[in-house]
Scaffold this motif. Structure first.
Motif, PDB file in Angstrom:
ATOM      1  N   ALA A  20       0.807  -1.235   0.000  1.00 63.17           N
ATOM      2  CA  ALA A  20       0.000   0.000   0.000  1.00 63.17           C
ATOM      3  C   ALA A  20       0.844   1.291   0.000  1.00 63.17           C
ATOM      4  O   ALA A  20       0.358   2.334  -0.339  1.00 63.17           O
ATOM      5  N   PHE A  21       2.098   1.227   0.399  1.00 60.84           N
ATOM      6  CA  PHE A  21       2.931   2.427   0.383  1.00 60.84           C
ATOM      7  C   PHE A  21       4.363   1.951   0.221  1.00 60.84           C
ATOM      8  O   PHE A  21       4.662   0.795   0.506  1.00 60.84           O
ATOM      9  N   THR A  22       5.250   2.795  -0.262  1.00 57.27           N
ATOM     10  CA  THR A  22       6.665   2.425  -0.255  1.00 57.27           C
ATOM     11  C   THR A  22       7.458   3.542   0.392  1.00 57.27           C
ATOM     12  O   THR A  22       7.333   4.702   0.024  1.00 57.27           O
ATOM     13  N   SER A  23       8.233   3.180   1.373  1.00 56.76           N
ATOM     14  CA  SER A  23       8.989   4.166   2.139  1.00 56.76           C
ATOM     15  C   SER A  23      10.433   3.755   2.312  1.00 56.76           C
ATOM     16  O   SER A  23      11.165   4.409   3.024  1.00 56.76           O
ATOM     17  N   ARG A  24      10.823   2.659   1.701  1.00 57.72           N
ATOM     18  CA  ARG A  24      12.161   2.143   1.944  1.00 57.72           C
ATOM     19  C   ARG A  24      12.956   2.146   0.668  1.00 57.72           C
ATOM     20  O   ARG A  24      12.456   1.728  -0.380  1.00 57.72           O
ATOM     21  N   TYR A  25      14.207   2.592   0.754  1.00 59.69           N
ATOM     22  CA  TYR A  25      15.020   2.823  -0.435  1.00 59.69           C
ATOM     23  C   TYR A  25      15.137   1.599  -1.331  1.00 59.69           C
ATOM     24  O   TYR A  25      15.261   1.725  -2.545  1.00 59.69           O
ATOM     25  N   ASP A  26      15.074   0.393  -0.737  1.00 62.45           N
ATOM     26  CA  ASP A  26      15.264  -0.790  -1.588  1.00 62.45           C
ATOM     27  C   ASP A  26      14.000  -1.189  -2.351  1.00 62.45           C
ATOM     28  O   ASP A  26      13.988  -2.165  -3.090  1.00 62.45           O
ATOM     29  N   SER A  27      12.900  -0.390  -2.159  1.00 55.41           N
ATOM     30  CA  SER A  27      11.680  -0.652  -2.944  1.00 55.41           C
ATOM     31  C   SER A  27      11.719   0.041  -4.298  1.00 55.41           C
ATOM     32  O   SER A  27      10.887  -0.241  -5.152  1.00 55.41           O
ATOM     33  N   ARG A  56      13.163   0.133  -7.292  1.00 47.15           N
ATOM     34  CA  ARG A  56      14.084  -0.661  -8.118  1.00 47.15           C
ATOM     35  C   ARG A  56      14.369   0.001  -9.459  1.00 47.15           C
ATOM     36  O   ARG A  56      15.318  -0.358 -10.126  1.00 47.15           O
ATOM     37  N   TYR A  57      13.517   0.956  -9.862  1.00 47.03           N
ATOM     38  CA  TYR A  57      13.790   1.671 -11.120  1.00 47.03           C
ATOM     39  C   TYR A  57      15.102   2.426 -11.025  1.00 47.03           C
ATOM     40  O   TYR A  57      15.652   2.867 -12.035  1.00 47.03           O
ATOM     41  N   LEU A  58      15.602   2.604  -9.799  1.00 49.54           N
ATOM     42  CA  LEU A  58      16.866   3.324  -9.620  1.00 49.54           C
ATOM     43  C   LEU A  58      18.069   2.407  -9.754  1.00 49.54           C
ATOM     44  O   LEU A  58      19.203   2.847  -9.593  1.00 49.54           O
ATOM     45  N   GLY A  59      17.822   1.132 -10.020  1.00 54.29           N
ATOM     46  CA  GLY A  59      18.934   0.190 -10.151  1.00 54.29           C
ATOM     47  C   GLY A  59      19.173  -0.560  -8.853  1.00 54.29           C
ATOM     48  O   GLY A  59      18.386  -0.458  -7.914  1.00 54.29           O
ATOM     49  N   GLU A  60      20.256  -1.301  -8.822  1.00 57.22           N
ATOM     50  CA  GLU A  60      20.600  -2.090  -7.631  1.00 57.22           C
ATOM     51  C   GLU A  60      20.721  -1.173  -6.413  1.00 57.22           C
ATOM     52  O   GLU A  60      21.489  -0.215  -6.435  1.00 57.22           O
ATOM     53  N   PRO A  61      19.959  -1.433  -5.344  1.00 60.41           N
ATOM     54  CA  PRO A  61      20.098  -0.574  -4.167  1.00 60.41           C
ATOM     55  C   PRO A  61      21.434  -0.773  -3.453  1.00 60.41           C
ATOM     56  O   PRO A  61      21.971  -1.883  -3.424  1.00 60.41           O
ATOM     57  N   ASP A  62      21.961   0.323  -2.897  1.00 62.21           N
ATOM     58  CA  ASP A  62      23.139   0.215  -2.027  1.00 62.21           C
ATOM     59  C   ASP A  62      22.754  -0.578  -0.782  1.00 62.21           C
ATOM     60  O   ASP A  62      21.584  -0.697  -0.465  1.00 62.21           O
ATOM     61  N   ALA A  63      23.761  -1.046  -0.072  1.00 61.28           N
ATOM     62  CA  ALA A  63      23.484  -1.703   1.214  1.00 61.28           C
ATOM     63  C   ALA A  63      23.443  -0.623   2.290  1.00 61.28           C
ATOM     64  O   ALA A  63      24.410   0.109   2.474  1.00 61.28           O
ATOM     65  N   LEU A  64      22.307  -0.485   2.952  1.00 58.74           N
ATOM     66  CA  LEU A  64      22.177   0.471   4.051  1.00 58.74           C
ATOM     67  C   LEU A  64      21.656  -0.301   5.270  1.00 58.74           C
ATOM     68  O   LEU A  64      20.480  -0.199   5.633  1.00 58.74           O
ATOM     69  N   PRO A  65      22.548  -1.079   5.888  1.00 56.00           N
ATOM     70  CA  PRO A  65      22.117  -2.016   6.931  1.00 56.00           C
ATOM     71  C   PRO A  65      21.487  -1.338   8.145  1.00 56.00           C
ATOM     72  O   PRO A  65      20.540  -1.870   8.726  1.00 56.00           O
ATOM     73  N   GLN A  66      21.975  -0.153   8.470  1.00 55.91           N
ATOM     74  CA  GLN A  66      21.430   0.518   9.660  1.00 55.91           C
ATOM     75  C   GLN A  66      19.964   0.907   9.426  1.00 55.91           C
ATOM     76  O   GLN A  66      19.110   0.710  10.288  1.00 55.91           O
TER      77      GLN A  66
END
Ligand code: PLP
Length: 400
Positions: free
Chosen positions: A340-347, A349-359
Motif C-alpha cells: 500500500a505504500f513504499t517508504s524504503r530505499y530498496d523498494s 528498483r527503477y533506480l537500479g541495484e540498491p546500495d546496502a544500508l544495513p542501519q
C-alpha cells in the motif's frame, strides 16, 4: 471478545459548510483556472500564495498540483542538471525519489538513525565522497533532525538544501518554522497531510531566481504577474524564455479549500499534539514498547506516531494482524515487499541495484507506525495505545 476500536484511521475531518459555500460560488462562476480572472480580480490560487507565504514567513510561494511536483520543480529551479546526484534520506515516501528521478537527478540514499532522522555521519561521508550539490531532506514522519548541524554541513560542502516538509507543515525547530532552513521547501496538501485539498502542493523560497523559474515551470503562460507571492517583473526577464513549462498548476477550487483551512492550521497542530501525547503517555510506560523521546528543540506535528515493539521482527506481522483484528491499523516498515505504500530505499528498483544500508534496514525492521487523524479524540488515542500495548504483551508472553 476483546474490546474493539471502531473508528477508521483514514477519516479526515469534513470540509466546513462555509468552505463548501465558497467552492459553490467558484463553481457557479465557471472560473476554475487560476488565470481566468475578471479585471482587477485576484484568483483564489494567487490569494493562497500570498497567505501561505505570510504564514510560512517566506518571501515567495508557488501553489501547484502536488507535493511531489513541488519537490521536483524545487530541484530543477534550484539548478539541478540531468545526472546530478542528490543526497536523500533512505527512509521517506515514494514521491521523494520519484521527484528526484523526474527532475533528472540521481538519488544517493543516506542512512537513518534510531529515531528516523537522517544520519549525520553518513551524510557527511557521502557528501564528501560524492561531492553532490543537493540535499533533499525529508522530515520523515515529522522527526526533525539537528537543523543547526545540517545547515552547517550544507554550507561547508556548498550543498543546496531542499526541505521536504510534507510531514512538518506548521512545525518548528528551535523556534524556526520547518521549511525556512533550506534554499527552498515543498509542502503537500494531499488529504493525509496537514491541510487538505485532496491533492495540492506549495513551494516556498526566499530566492527570487528560484521563485521565478518555479513559477514559469509550473505553467504560468507568461501570466506570472498575476501570482500572489512572486518576485518583481524584472526577475522574470532573465528566465521567462529560457525556462520550460512543466504544467502543474493549482486550480481555484483547491486553493479555496486550502485558504479556508490555513487560519485553523496552528490550532490543528495543537490538537494533533494532544492526541500524540495521549498515545505517548500510554506507550512510554509500557515495558515492551519502546518510544523515542522527542527533542526539546522540536515543535512537531503529531499526525502520526512511531514505536518499536520489543519483539523479534519476524513476529511483527502477527502484531499487525492481531491489532488489525481489533480495528487498529499499524504500518510496519520492515516487510520485504511493500504493501500500500513504499517508504524504503530498496523498494525503488527503477533506480537500479540498491546500495546496502544495513542501519536503515535494521531500524525499519523494528519500526511500526500509526496515523493520527483529528477525527480521533484523545480518549480514542489512549484506547488505541492500550490495544497495541496489550497485543505486544501477549506476543511477548508467547515468545518466552
Ligand atoms: C506525501 C508526501 C510527499 C508529497 O506527496 P504528494 O502526494 O505528491 O503531495 C512528499 N514527501 C513525503 C515524505 C510525503 O509523505
Amino acid at each position: 471478545m476483546k474490546p474493539q476500536f471502531e473508528k477508521p484511521f483514514t477519516q479526515q475531518e469534513p470540509v466546513s459548510e462555509e468552505t463548501i459555500a465558497r467552492v459553490g460560488d467558484i463553481l457557479r462562476s465557471g472560473r476554475l483556472h487560476r488565470y481566468n480572472t475578471m479585471p482587477g480580480e485576484a484568483s483564489e490560487a494567487a490569494l493562497l500564495e500570498k497567505e501561505y507565504a505570510a504564514y510560512q514567513g517566506a518571501e515567495y510561494c508557488l501553489a501547484c498540483s502536488s507535493g511531489g511536483y513541488a519537490l521536483s520543480v524545487a530541484l530543477r529551479a534550484a539548478g539541478l542538471k540531468p545526472g546530478d546526484q542528490v543526497l536523500a534520506n533512505a527512509y521517506t515516501l515514494a514521491p521523494v525519489p520519484g521527484a528526484i528521478h523526474n527532475a533528472g537527478g540521481v538519488p544517493v540514499f543516506i542512512e537513518i538513525d534510531e529515531d528516523w532522522h537522517i544520519d549525520l555521519n553518513d551524510l557527511r561521508s557521502k557528501a564528501e565522497a560524492t561531492q553532490a550539490r543537493f540535499l533533499m531532506l525529508s522530515h520523515m514522519r515529522g522527526h526533525i533532525a539537528d537543523m543547526g548541524a545540517i545547515v552547517a554541513l550544507c554550507e561547508e560542502f556548498d550543498i543546496t538544501l531542499v526541505e521536504d516538509c510534507a510531514h512538518t507543515m506548521g512545525a518548528h525547530w528551535n523556534g524556526v518554522k520547518s521549511g525556512n532552513f533550506g534554499r527552498v521547501a515543498a509542502f503537500s496538501a494531499q488529504t493525509y497531510k496537514h491541510i487538505n485539498s485532496g491533492e495540492g502542493g506549495l513551494l516556498t523560497t526566499n530566492d527570487a531566481q528560484i521563485a521565478a523559474r518555479a513559477i514559469i515551470m509550473s505553467g504560468s503562460y507568461m501570466l506570472y504577474g498575476s501570482h500572489g507571492a512572486a518576485p518583481d517583473e524584472s526577475v522574470f526577464a532573465s528566465v521567462k524564455l529560457t525556462t520550460p513549462n512543466y504544467s502543474g498548476r493549482m486550480d481555484n477550487v483547491r486553493a479555496a479549500l486550502l485558504r479556508d483551512q490555513l487560519p485553523g492550521l496552528d490550532e490543528n497542530v495543537r490538537r494533533w499534539k494532544l492526541r500524540y501525547q495521549a498515545l505517548e503517555t500510554v506507550m512510554i510506560n509500557a515495558p515492551n514498547v519502546d518510544v523515542s523521546e522527542r527533542s526539546q528543540n522540536e515543535d512537531y506535528v503529531g499526525s502520526s506516531f512511531q514505536f518499536r515493539p520489543c519483539l523479534q521482527p519476524s513476529m511483527i506481522p502477527d502484531l499487525v494482524a492481531n491489532c488489525g483484528a481489533r480495528g487498529v491499523d499499524i504500518k510496519w516498515f520492515g516487510a520485504a515487499e511493500p504493501q500500500a505504500f513504499t517508504s524504503r530505499y530498496d523498494s525503488w528498483r527503477y533506480l537500479g541495484e540498491p546500495d546496502a544500508l544495513p542501519q536503515t534496514l535494521e531500524v525499519l525492521s523494528r519500526t511500526c507506525d500509526i496515523r493520527v487523524p483529528l477525527t480521533f479524540e484523545e480518549s480514542d488515542c489512549r484506547f488505541v495505545a492500550e490495544i497495541i500495548v496489550s497485543e505486544v504483551d501477549a506476543l511477548v508472553e508467547t515468545s518466552l
